[in-house]
Structures are given as structure tokens and as C-alpha cells.
Scaffold this motif. Sequence first.
Motif, mmCIF file in Angstrom:
data_model
loop_
_atom_site.group_PDB
_atom_site.id
_atom_site.type_symbol
_atom_site.label_atom_id
_atom_site.label_comp_id
_atom_site.label_asym_id
_atom_site.label_seq_id
_atom_site.Cartn_x
_atom_site.Cartn_y
_atom_site.Cartn_z
ATOM 1 N N PHE A 1 0.969 -1.299 -0.375
ATOM 2 C CA PHE A 1 0.057 -0.212 0.003
ATOM 3 C C PHE A 1 0.725 1.295 0.053
ATOM 4 O O PHE A 1 1.004 1.901 -0.386
ATOM 5 N N VAL B 1 -3.934 -7.848 -6.935
ATOM 6 C CA VAL B 1 -4.870 -7.665 -8.577
ATOM 7 C C VAL B 1 -5.450 -5.963 -7.702
ATOM 8 O O VAL B 1 -5.496 -5.374 -9.030
ATOM 9 N N MET C 1 2.406 7.163 -6.145
ATOM 10 C CA MET C 1 1.350 7.995 -6.910
ATOM 11 C C MET C 1 1.478 9.095 -6.555
ATOM 12 O O MET C 1 0.724 10.051 -7.483
ATOM 13 N N ILE D 1 -2.286 -7.000 -15.813
ATOM 14 C CA ILE D 1 -2.779 -5.454 -15.113
ATOM 15 C C ILE D 1 -2.175 -4.016 -15.350
ATOM 16 O O ILE D 1 -2.480 -3.864 -16.328
ATOM 17 N N GLY D 2 -1.015 -4.938 -15.023
ATOM 18 C CA GLY D 2 -0.126 -3.588 -14.775
ATOM 19 C C GLY D 2 1.522 -3.634 -15.703
ATOM 20 O O GLY D 2 1.603 -2.479 -15.864
ATOM 21 N N ILE E 1 -7.835 3.881 -2.518
ATOM 22 C CA ILE E 1 -6.750 3.442 -1.740
ATOM 23 C C ILE E 1 -7.717 3.371 -0.057
ATOM 24 O O ILE E 1 -7.752 2.258 0.393
ATOM 25 N N TYR F 1 -5.361 4.878 -11.902
ATOM 26 C CA TYR F 1 -4.221 6.168 -11.428
ATOM 27 C C TYR F 1 -3.792 6.601 -13.092
ATOM 28 O O TYR F 1 -3.444 7.877 -13.414
ATOM 29 N N ARG F 2 -3.054 5.849 -13.650
ATOM 30 C CA ARG F 2 -2.978 6.255 -14.864
ATOM 31 C C ARG F 2 -2.976 6.557 -16.362
ATOM 32 O O ARG F 2 -2.890 7.486 -17.049
ATOM 33 N N PHE G 1 -9.543 1.055 -0.078
ATOM 34 C CA PHE G 1 -9.521 -0.545 -0.565
ATOM 35 C C PHE G 1 -8.586 -1.140 1.200
ATOM 36 O O PHE G 1 -9.124 -2.258 2.305
ATOM 37 N N GLY H 1 -2.250 -11.819 -12.745
ATOM 38 C CA GLY H 1 -3.298 -10.940 -13.189
ATOM 39 C C GLY H 1 -2.602 -9.634 -12.746
ATOM 40 O O GLY H 1 -3.139 -8.640 -14.152
ATOM 41 N N ALA H 2 -1.712 -9.578 -12.109
ATOM 42 C CA ALA H 2 -1.066 -8.523 -11.495
ATOM 43 C C ALA H 2 -0.593 -7.389 -12.373
ATOM 44 O O ALA H 2 -0.316 -6.834 -12.830
ATOM 45 N N LEU I 1 -4.988 -3.523 -5.996
ATOM 46 C CA LEU I 1 -3.891 -2.688 -5.865
ATOM 47 C C LEU I 1 -2.981 -2.734 -7.774
ATOM 48 O O LEU I 1 -2.597 -1.102 -8.634
ATOM 49 N N ALA I 2 -3.186 -3.529 -7.839
ATOM 50 C CA ALA I 2 -3.109 -3.794 -9.809
ATOM 51 C C ALA I 2 -3.450 -2.784 -10.737
ATOM 52 O O ALA I 2 -3.476 -1.662 -11.444
ATOM 53 N N ILE I 3 -5.466 -3.168 -10.321
ATOM 54 C CA ILE I 3 -6.420 -2.073 -10.872
ATOM 55 C C ILE I 3 -6.272 -0.843 -10.594
ATOM 56 O O ILE I 3 -6.520 0.435 -11.679
ATOM 57 N N ILE I 4 -6.119 -0.259 -9.241
ATOM 58 C CA ILE I 4 -5.680 1.326 -9.270
ATOM 59 C C ILE I 4 -4.365 1.783 -9.401
ATOM 60 O O ILE I 4 -4.763 2.997 -10.302
ATOM 61 N N VAL I 5 -3.496 0.980 -9.986
ATOM 62 C CA VAL I 5 -2.189 1.449 -10.496
ATOM 63 C C VAL I 5 -2.878 2.017 -12.048
ATOM 64 O O VAL I 5 -2.170 3.082 -12.240
ATOM 65 N N MET I 6 -3.703 1.347 -12.195
ATOM 66 C CA MET I 6 -3.899 1.589 -14.186
ATOM 67 C C MET I 6 -4.680 2.374 -14.353
ATOM 68 O O MET I 6 -4.848 3.286 -14.399
ATOM 69 N N ALA J 1 -3.326 -14.664 -8.950
ATOM 70 C CA ALA J 1 -3.766 -13.417 -9.167
ATOM 71 C C ALA J 1 -1.794 -12.660 -9.321
ATOM 72 O O ALA J 1 -1.704 -11.792 -10.063
ATOM 73 N N VAL K 1 -7.592 9.225 -8.207
ATOM 74 C CA VAL K 1 -7.879 8.289 -7.456
ATOM 75 C C VAL K 1 -9.422 8.092 -6.305
ATOM 76 O O VAL K 1 -9.819 7.373 -5.647
ATOM 77 N N VAL L 1 2.351 1.808 -3.262
ATOM 78 C CA VAL L 1 1.398 2.370 -4.182
ATOM 79 C C VAL L 1 1.144 3.361 -4.187
ATOM 80 O O VAL L 1 1.517 4.900 -4.888
#
Lengths: 167, 109
Positions: A70, B84, A77, A162-163, B28, B93-94, B31, A158-159, B86-91, A155, B99, A73
Motif C-alpha cells: 500500500f 490484483v 502515485m 493488468i499492470g 486506496i 491512476y495511470r 481498499f 493477473g497483477a 492495487l494493480a487495478i488502482i495503479v492502472m 493473482a 484515485v 503504491v
Amino acid sequence: MSITVLLFYFLSALALGSALMVLLSRNPVHSVLWLIVTFFAISGHYILMNAQFIGIVNLIVYAGAIMVLFLFVIMLMNLNKETEPKKNKWLKLAGVLSGGCLLLVLVAALKTAEKKGELVQLVDGDIGLIGNLGKALFTEYVVPFEISSVLFLSAMVGAVVIGKKGD
Amino acid sequence: MKIEYYIVLSLALFCIGIVGVLTRRNAIIIFMCIELMLNAVNLLLVAFSKMHHLAGAAANPTAGIEGQLFVFFIMVVAAAEVCVGLAIIVMMYRNVHSVDVNFLNRLKH
């Protein structure tokens, strides 16, 4: 009042206070740090109940790995107090009110519970030790254990998918 | 320690998590509040496991061990979910450089 009862109240107050601070702090980094304090208090509860394996796993997995993720991340950002979205005052009030009502209803439902007054075993009892849990995990629960390893693998894949930058 | 104390404690933690999900708009933080709710449930499961162990240890020496195994599996699923999510949140944000979950009301863009 014995030392375990005092410890119970101290850990409960710590958990509730830091959980409230997770909501109240404006800076997301401070929220993460307060959530780590909450997890430490909950781990203290586990160890007080002599569920040592769960307590240590909670520390390593939640307070260690997940919270670092967390924090990573949030720092990636560049979120801080200034980028925090502005929110409606009425929305906040409605959220707090409905959460309080839910708590009230659940506590009221506890009044008619059947098992009221049963005791929880503190500091004693050996089912929480890693030997007993591991024996049960690798005999009766070996299929869920293997399925969870497949879940972790999916998972992870998948991560990464997605990333991945650019589609 | 009586079981009611543990029930009330984990109910309070769970409701704090719900209030967080309802009031905060940072994805976040939402989450993290879900993690808080999962932990409240874990705490209650361990407390119930120790209650059943105290009640049934004479007949069955491993009475109540299932509760702690469930906690273990909940942790596994939560870790996968964080991975998964956090990966979605990063995407997200990109793509939108924010957020704020209110941006998600236009998912088709």
C-alpha cells in the motif's frame, strides 16, 4: 483486575483508536501507518488468545507485506494532503449515521444471542500452535491449501497482466 | 474473558470499516477499510475458535481448530485480492491521474 484483562482493554482501545485515525487522517500515508498500528493491536489480541501462528502470520503478511505494498503504491502515485479529493459534508454525515445505525442494530441483536456469557480461553490452550494447525492443514485441509496456492499464482499473473504498460 | 467483549470489539472495527468505505472517496483508503473489515472478522473467528476449544476440549483435543484455519484462508484470499486490486488502482491512476472513485462513474471512457 488481572494483567490479561488490562491487556485486553489496552489492545482494544489501541485497535479502535487507530482504526478511527485511519479514517480521520487526511494524508493517505498517515492512514497506512495507523492501519499498521491497528494490525499490531489485533496481533496482540491473537497472541493474548494463544493463537500464535495466526498472530505471527498477521504481522508478517498484513503489517509487513500488504502494508508495504500500500505504502509503495501511495508513494508511486505521489498522493498527499493536497491531492485528497474534496468531499460533501452531507455525504460524510450520512455515512457516519448509517454506520452508527448498523453498529446499534448489531449490538442490539447480540442481546438475544444464545451463547452469551461463554468464556474465551486466554493465554492457555494449544490449538493455535503451529504444530497442531499444520497437522490439520496438511491432512484434512490439504485440498483448500493447494487450491489457494493456485489462486496465488493466478493473482500474481493477473497483477502482471493488468499492470503491464501498453496493450 | 467473555465472548461478548470480543463480539462488540470486532463489530466496532467492522462498522468503522463500513463508515470508511461510505465516506472516503480515495480508492486506496476504501481498499484499506476493506482490509480493516476482513481483520475484524478474523479476530471474531479466532475468539470463537478459542471459545469452542474451551467448551469441547475434553471430548476433542482439537475442538475449534477450524476457526483458525479459516482465518488462514481468509488471509490468503485477502493477499490475492490486494495484489490484483492495487494493480487495478495503479492502472486507473495511470489513465485518469486521480484515485477519486467519483471518476469511475464513467467507466466506458
